[in-house]
Design a protein around this motif. Sequence first.
Motif, PDB file in Angstrom:
ATOM      1  N   LYS A  41       0.831  -1.206   0.000  1.00  0.00           N
ATOM      2  CA  LYS A  41       0.000   0.000   0.000  1.00  0.00           C
ATOM      3  C   LYS A  41       0.867   1.257   0.000  1.00  0.00           C
ATOM      4  N   LEU A  42       1.901   1.239   0.839  1.00  0.00           N
ATOM      5  CA  LEU A  42       2.804   2.395   0.897  1.00  0.00           C
ATOM      6  C   LEU A  42       3.533   2.589  -0.428  1.00  0.00           C
ATOM      7  N   ALA A  43       3.927   1.478  -1.036  1.00  0.00           N
ATOM      8  CA  ALA A  43       4.674   1.537  -2.295  1.00  0.00           C
ATOM      9  C   ALA A  43       3.772   1.791  -3.497  1.00  0.00           C
ATOM     10  N   GLU A  44       2.457   1.666  -3.267  1.00  0.00           N
ATOM     11  CA  GLU A  44       1.472   1.833  -4.337  1.00  0.00           C
ATOM     12  C   GLU A  44       1.773   0.865  -5.484  1.00  0.00           C
ATOM     13  N   CYS A  45       1.920  -0.392  -5.125  1.00  0.00           N
ATOM     14  CA  CYS A  45       2.212  -1.417  -6.117  1.00  0.00           C
ATOM     15  C   CYS A  45       1.565  -2.729  -5.689  1.00  0.00           C
ATOM     16  N   PRO A  46       1.453  -3.703  -6.581  1.00  0.00           N
ATOM     17  CA  PRO A  46       0.871  -4.996  -6.209  1.00  0.00           C
ATOM     18  C   PRO A  46       1.694  -5.704  -5.144  1.00  0.00           C
ATOM     19  N   LYS A  47       1.028  -6.500  -4.341  1.00  0.00           N
ATOM     20  CA  LYS A  47       1.697  -7.275  -3.290  1.00  0.00           C
ATOM     21  C   LYS A  47       2.788  -8.165  -3.877  1.00  0.00           C
ATOM     22  N   ALA A  48       2.553  -8.722  -5.059  1.00  0.00           N
ATOM     23  CA  ALA A  48       3.512  -9.628  -5.680  1.00  0.00           C
ATOM     24  C   ALA A  48       4.852  -8.944  -5.954  1.00  0.00           C
ATOM     25  N   VAL A  49       4.812  -7.648  -6.246  1.00  0.00           N
ATOM     26  CA  VAL A  49       6.051  -6.904  -6.507  1.00  0.00           C
ATOM     27  C   VAL A  49       6.877  -6.806  -5.234  1.00  0.00           C
ATOM     28  N   LYS A  83      10.382   6.821  -9.523  1.00  0.00           N
ATOM     29  CA  LYS A  83       9.986   6.023  -8.365  1.00  0.00           C
ATOM     30  C   LYS A  83      10.237   4.556  -8.663  1.00  0.00           C
ATOM     31  N   LEU A  84      11.255   4.010  -8.041  1.00  0.00           N
ATOM     32  CA  LEU A  84      11.616   2.620  -8.273  1.00  0.00           C
ATOM     33  C   LEU A  84      11.251   1.783  -7.055  1.00  0.00           C
ATOM     34  N   VAL A  85      10.565   0.679  -7.302  1.00  0.00           N
ATOM     35  CA  VAL A  85      10.237  -0.242  -6.221  1.00  0.00           C
ATOM     36  C   VAL A  85      11.325  -1.312  -6.191  1.00  0.00           C
ATOM     37  N   ASP A  86      12.398  -1.017  -5.451  1.00  0.00           N
ATOM     38  CA  ASP A  86      13.510  -1.939  -5.357  1.00  0.00           C
ATOM     39  C   ASP A  86      13.692  -2.370  -3.910  1.00  0.00           C
ATOM     40  N   SER A  87      14.689  -3.201  -3.661  1.00  0.00           N
ATOM     41  CA  SER A  87      14.894  -3.735  -2.318  1.00  0.00           C
ATOM     42  C   SER A  87      15.165  -2.636  -1.300  1.00  0.00           C
ATOM     43  N   GLU A  88      15.904  -1.635  -1.701  1.00  0.00           N
ATOM     44  CA  GLU A  88      16.241  -0.543  -0.780  1.00  0.00           C
ATOM     45  C   GLU A  88      15.015   0.262  -0.382  1.00  0.00           C
ATOM     46  N   SER A  89      14.168   0.586  -1.349  1.00  0.00           N
ATOM     47  CA  SER A  89      12.964   1.357  -1.033  1.00  0.00           C
ATOM     48  C   SER A  89      11.979   0.513  -0.229  1.00  0.00           C
ATOM     49  N   ILE A  90      11.893  -0.779  -0.548  1.00  0.00           N
ATOM     50  CA  ILE A  90      11.031  -1.684   0.220  1.00  0.00           C
ATOM     51  C   ILE A  90      11.508  -1.760   1.664  1.00  0.00           C
ATOM     52  N   LEU A  91      12.826  -1.799   1.863  1.00  0.00           N
ATOM     53  CA  LEU A  91      13.385  -1.866   3.211  1.00  0.00           C
ATOM     54  C   LEU A  91      13.003  -0.639   4.036  1.00  0.00           C
ATOM     55  N   LYS A  92      13.078   0.525   3.435  1.00  0.00           N
ATOM     56  CA  LYS A  92      12.734   1.755   4.152  1.00  0.00           C
ATOM     57  C   LYS A  92      11.262   1.772   4.546  1.00  0.00           C
ATOM     58  N   MET A  93      10.413   1.322   3.648  1.00  0.00           N
ATOM     59  CA  MET A  93       8.984   1.270   3.962  1.00  0.00           C
ATOM     60  C   MET A  93       8.695   0.213   5.022  1.00  0.00           C
TER      61      MET A  93
END
Length: 208
Positions: A41-49, A83-93
Amino acid sequence: MIRIVAIEREYGSGGGEIAQLLATHLGWRLWDQSLTEEIAKLAECPKAVVQLREERTDPLYYRLFKSFLRGSYEGSLNAHKLKLVDSESILKMTERVVQKVAKDGNSVIVGRGSQQFLRNNGDTLRVFLYAPREAKVRRLLARGKSQNEAEQLVDSVDRERADFIDKYFHHAWPQRDIYHLMVNTAIGDAAVVQMILDLAQQLNATSQ
């Protein structure tokens, strides 16, 4: 007073099932797949991503691609739109969500670096679950995996988790001194849950 149990686990050791049993017994909220959903939800992307990126480092080709993109946007008025949904951004969220969950309390959190984010929280019980390789393979076979798939997953997922902890937290995995308890789940899920409950009770008693 223990208000959070953070469970780290080897793949196939039953961490998810044990966390569910523990949360049910305590009447607490389980943050496993629901944690992934909150991050999505925070990343505004599908759960699978998110599932493809959490507890992993980005592959080399992706890191190179990301560097190229950021270089292309450097000095551009549209740089803020990258806006890239990568491991680093996922970690921060993930850290944001975990810290909020910890503040609310009464929760069991599974993996996602939670043991590191909450390593200085006095109200968090940190547990590491492991098992012999053959026990992990058997558990995966019972879930419907083939023999070959089970063996590959047992070996590869833990390597990815170790790389993740090394890259972002600069520690070996598992970092033994961070846990209150490390348990071999081959003793049985119910026995593991009882050990966690007993330790939580003892820690609560000594803190009063």
